[in-house]
Write an enzyme that holds these catalytic residues in place. Sequence first.
Site, PDB file in Angstrom:
ATOM      1  N   ASP A  84       0.843  -1.192   0.000  1.00 10.83           N
ATOM      2  CA  ASP A  84       0.000   0.000   0.000  1.00 10.83           C
ATOM      3  C   ASP A  84       0.877   1.240   0.000  1.00 10.83           C
ATOM      4  OD1 ASP A  84      -2.075   1.739   0.112  1.00 10.83           O
ATOM      5  OD2 ASP A  84      -2.730   1.222   2.138  1.00 10.83           O
ATOM      6  N   GLY A  85       1.210   1.702  -1.207  1.00 10.62           N
ATOM      7  CA  GLY A  85       2.043   2.885  -1.349  1.00 10.62           C
ATOM      8  C   GLY A  85       1.412   3.963  -2.202  1.00 10.62           C
ATOM      9  N   LYS A  86       0.331   3.614  -2.913  1.00  4.29           N
ATOM     10  CA  LYS A  86      -0.404   4.566  -3.751  1.00  4.29           C
ATOM     11  C   LYS A  86       0.534   5.295  -4.704  1.00  4.29           C
ATOM     12  CE  LYS A  86      -3.858   5.007  -0.111  1.00  4.29           C
ATOM     13  NZ  LYS A  86      -3.176   4.116   0.859  1.00  4.29           N
ATOM     14  N   ARG A  87       1.354   4.522  -5.409  1.00  2.00           N
ATOM     15  CA  ARG A  87       2.326   5.100  -6.321  1.00  2.00           C
ATOM     16  C   ARG A  87       1.667   5.596  -7.611  1.00  2.00           C
ATOM     17  NH1 ARG A  87       5.364   4.925  -1.970  1.00  2.00           N
ATOM     18  NH2 ARG A  87       7.030   3.373  -1.906  1.00  2.00           N
TER      19      ARG A  87
END
Length: 283
Positions: A84-87
């Site tokens: 979960d890094g929302k890159r």
Amino acid sequence: MLGLDPDPGALWPGCEPTRPGSPVAGAAEAVLAHCRALIDAVAPACVAVKPQLARFEVLGATGWEALERTIHHARDQGLMVIADGKRGDIDVTADAYARALMGESQTPWGPAPGLGAEMATVNPLMGSDALTPFVAQARRFDACPLLLVRTSNPGAADFEELELADGGRLWERIARTVEALGAENVAECGLGDVGAVVGATVPAQLARARELMPRTVFLLPGVGAQGGRVEDLAPAFAPGISGGLIAASRSIAGAYLLNGGDPAEAARAEAERLRALAWSLCE
């Protein structure tokens, strides 16, 4: 699904550092011990872990090492991993992000493996050319990008609910993109290989989201501490139990603070409760 958002100032009792060293090294050691204990407690009730990358990255290189070791421990317990890094970035950088999270990079000295996550959250707002590398790398390594569609935070409505000139809202346009991308590669279960993040805190939007994305896996964050309730998520499971992944973090890790008793036992009980509720939506 177990969300891992370890705060060094709010870890389980007994997860203190055991070796002398720098503060950041001690914090990373404690975070790893906490994550391992939490995974051990709830693994039988979960299908995946969702580490919030920023919680590890804030501890620098030692934090990234703790992340890698946490992921290895989760896999030893038979769990999938959702990074979960929302890159999201231009195509070249997006490709590097995708390789770091779900694939590997080629170097003159051989391949450099990334985290090897089965899923990773992706910010779609830079458009299709920024999404293509994530989809391509995910398909190469049998993984799944999860695009932010309608998120769980209160401020999401500032942009995601904006009306577009040609009708509909911004999040609905993104939803159509997700469904179209996933339709290019549909599995035997009937679901595509591109997923959507749809917040459990906006259950009123779930039926519309499922209408727009009938063949899409939904990641459903926001249950528990953010106010989302499993009982409100039935539309997400219209394709069956595999259609939705309910994510809970603080409500599981901090269950003992509300109910007392052993942290592991309280976490296990809360995870089992959420799993039973999820299954009931599919009966």
